[in-house]
Design an enzyme around this catalytic site. Structure first.
Site, PDB file in Angstrom:
ATOM      1  N   LEU A  23      38.344 -49.109 -84.284  1.00  0.00           N
ATOM      2  CA  LEU A  23      39.289 -49.125 -85.137  1.00  0.00           C
ATOM      3  C   LEU A  23      40.174 -47.793 -84.943  1.00  0.00           C
ATOM      4  O   LEU A  23      41.433 -47.734 -85.154  1.00  0.00           O
ATOM      5  CB  LEU A  23      38.679 -48.818 -86.859  1.00  0.00           C
ATOM      6  CG  LEU A  23      38.237 -50.152 -87.100  1.00  0.00           C
ATOM      7  CD1 LEU A  23      37.720 -49.964 -88.774  1.00  0.00           C
ATOM      8  CD2 LEU A  23      39.274 -51.299 -87.288  1.00  0.00           C
ATOM      9  N   GLY A  27      38.732 -36.547 -84.760  1.00  0.00           N
ATOM     10  CA  GLY A  27      38.461 -35.428 -84.122  1.00  0.00           C
ATOM     11  C   GLY A  27      36.908 -35.337 -83.722  1.00  0.00           C
ATOM     12  O   GLY A  27      36.694 -34.662 -82.801  1.00  0.00           O
ATOM     13  N   MET A  28      36.176 -35.907 -84.533  1.00  0.00           N
ATOM     14  CA  MET A  28      34.940 -35.825 -84.612  1.00  0.00           C
ATOM     15  C   MET A  28      33.924 -37.080 -84.384  1.00  0.00           C
ATOM     16  O   MET A  28      32.766 -36.906 -84.287  1.00  0.00           O
ATOM     17  CB  MET A  28      33.749 -34.869 -85.462  1.00  0.00           C
ATOM     18  CG  MET A  28      34.064 -35.554 -86.993  1.00  0.00           C
ATOM     19  SD  MET A  28      33.171 -34.324 -88.065  1.00  0.00           S
ATOM     20  CE  MET A  28      33.212 -35.423 -89.377  1.00  0.00           C
ATOM     21  N   ALA A  29      34.516 -38.208 -84.587  1.00  0.00           N
ATOM     22  CA  ALA A  29      33.781 -39.393 -84.907  1.00  0.00           C
ATOM     23  C   ALA A  29      34.702 -40.648 -84.147  1.00  0.00           C
ATOM     24  O   ALA A  29      36.081 -40.578 -84.081  1.00  0.00           O
ATOM     25  CB  ALA A  29      33.373 -39.753 -86.177  1.00  0.00           C
ATOM     26  N   ILE A  31      35.555 -44.696 -84.842  1.00  0.00           N
ATOM     27  CA  ILE A  31      35.445 -45.570 -85.969  1.00  0.00           C
ATOM     28  C   ILE A  31      35.419 -47.083 -85.395  1.00  0.00           C
ATOM     29  O   ILE A  31      36.060 -47.543 -84.688  1.00  0.00           O
ATOM     30  CB  ILE A  31      36.561 -45.329 -86.995  1.00  0.00           C
ATOM     31  CG1 ILE A  31      36.838 -43.876 -87.004  1.00  0.00           C
ATOM     32  CG2 ILE A  31      36.440 -46.166 -88.230  1.00  0.00           C
ATOM     33  CD1 ILE A  31      35.849 -43.196 -87.824  1.00  0.00           C
ATOM     34  N   LYS A  49      31.166 -45.058 -88.862  1.00  0.00           N
ATOM     35  CA  LYS A  49      31.798 -43.845 -88.342  1.00  0.00           C
ATOM     36  C   LYS A  49      30.569 -43.327 -87.322  1.00  0.00           C
ATOM     37  O   LYS A  49      29.629 -42.696 -87.912  1.00  0.00           O
ATOM     38  CB  LYS A  49      32.280 -43.107 -89.464  1.00  0.00           C
ATOM     39  CG  LYS A  49      32.857 -41.676 -89.129  1.00  0.00           C
ATOM     40  CD  LYS A  49      33.640 -41.054 -90.043  1.00  0.00           C
ATOM     41  CE  LYS A  49      34.052 -39.693 -90.025  1.00  0.00           C
ATOM     42  NZ  LYS A  49      35.085 -39.112 -91.005  1.00  0.00           N
ATOM     43  N   ASP A 155      41.804 -32.605 -98.068  1.00  0.00           N
ATOM     44  CA  ASP A 155      42.605 -33.251 -97.106  1.00  0.00           C
ATOM     45  C   ASP A 155      43.317 -34.686 -97.550  1.00  0.00           C
ATOM     46  O   ASP A 155      43.094 -35.678 -97.012  1.00  0.00           O
ATOM     47  CB  ASP A 155      41.504 -33.551 -96.050  1.00  0.00           C
ATOM     48  CG  ASP A 155      42.459 -34.059 -94.851  1.00  0.00           C
ATOM     49  OD1 ASP A 155      43.651 -33.421 -94.503  1.00  0.00           O
ATOM     50  OD2 ASP A 155      41.889 -34.485 -93.726  1.00  0.00           O
TER      51      ASP A 155
END
Length: 358
Positions: A23, A27-29, A31, A49, A155
């Site tokens: 998907l 920035g860190m994962a 999907i 994730k 966020d």
């Protein structure tokens, strides 16, 4: 083609979840859309994730990932994406969450722009009221002893708000959420969140609380209503300056239809966008009540089914292309008649009772 490289690297499975497709990548994962199957024909889609392989040794990333799982998993509310579990496979942490068939508000904004439309005022008020309900559930979260966790999402943006095909808004991504029991810590002077939706106090040294999320939501709503970012300027410094000074265009000047309703909604948004947090609504529930009142003025989009009907009229092809949840297939089992003479199995209370009666 970069997509070919992504496809080559895509795993076939993550733990007990079969990967359907990628998907996206954050920035860190990474999907993924995955399928979970089980006994009796159990079959459903989930979103997984997974921490990026190049970040597996970063303690700060692992802490943020664990924080997101722990905070979001405790929020049980229809307007927050449900977290099912967190686990590890191949040395990489992964988070399993609810699959929402629908679109982000960012994608919805693009659909309006492509059609050269602006959304109905009361629709945006109704969506904002739903977000407020989810935020209030997060803000009110308490630990096992009943002490407030002081959760702040930090966020809220169009990318982190999903609208399901059933007309329900879902808040996602608590990765940088603040709470009393966080493992990760924000360094002094470090700004987290998107500048265009950032509350002024997040850029300073003052204390922050739930009201920063109300500011961000109001900025999102203003953007959706006007078709343009509220505070974004030519560079980050200018954008931050606009946020800190509250420099914003009047919504009434950008939209001239339904003047009375625009004035009422703009007054609510300006209150939530006050540079002084004390001048904003005290809670998301309070802001949600004000927005609900605006939506109720016409009654067109107050309920989720009304929102869903609008969504299906706006982007029918996009919704049709989205994968569907699977309906489990069940097998009919015919139970044999009870034989009173057969030996009772341990734990079979029904058979034991029948034998005693005999």
């Amino acid at each position: 083609d970069p997509q070919d490289g992504l496809a080559a690297e895509m795993p076939q499975s993550i733990g007990r979840y079969m990967v359907e497709r990628r998907l996206g990548q954050g920035g860190m994962a990474d999907i993924f859309l995955c399928r979970q199957v089980g006994m009796g024909g159990f079959d459903r889609l989930v979103v997984v994730k997974q921490v990026r392989s190049d970040l597996r040794v970063r303690d700060d990333v692992i802490h943020m990932f664990l924080d997101e799982a722990r905070i979001a998993a405790q929020i049980s509310y229809s307007n927050v994406v449900q977290i099912f579990e967190i686990d590890e496979a191949g040395g990489l942490l992964y988070l399993v969450m609810e699959y929402v068939k629908g679109v982000s508000l960012a994608a919805l904004q693009r659909a309006w722009q492509e059609r050269q439309q602006l959304p109905p005022l009361d629709l945006i008020a109704a969506l904002g009221a739903q977000v407020c309900a989810g935020l209030h559930a997060a803000h009110e979260l308490r630990d096992q002893s009943g002490q407030p966790l002081a959760v702040v999402h930090r966020d809220i943006s169009p990318q982190n708000l999903l609208l399901s095909s059933h007309g329900i808004v879902k808040i996602i991504d608590f990765g940088i959420a603040r709470a009393k029991n966080r493992l990760a810590r924000t360094a002094v002077g470090q700004i987290k969140g998107r500048l265009a939706y950032l509350a002024p106090e997040l850029a300073g040294s003052g204390a922050i609380d739930r009201r920063v999320d109300l500011f961000s939501l109001a900025a999102v709503m203003h953007e959706l209503l006007s078709g343009r970012l509220l505070f974004e300027r030519s560079n980050d410094i200018a954008t931050l300056g606009a946020v800190l000074t509250g420099d914003m265009p009047s919504l009434s000047e950008l939209r001239t239809e339904e003047a009375a309703q625009i004035a009422r909604l703009e007054a609510v948004l300006r209150q939530a966008l006050a540079t002084n947090p004390a001048q904003r609504p005290a809670t998301a529930a309070e802001l949600g009540s004000l927005l609900h009142g605006v939506a109720m003025a016409t009654g067109r989009y107050v309920s989720a089914p009304q929102v869903a009907e609008y969504l299906h009229e706006l982007i029918p092809d996009e919704l049709q292309a989205l994968p569907e949840h699977q309906v489990p297939t069940t097998t009919k089992h015919v139970l044999p008649p009870v034989d009173p003479d057969r030996e009772s199995r341990p734990g079979s209370a029904v058979v034991d009772r029948e034998r005693r009666r005999g």
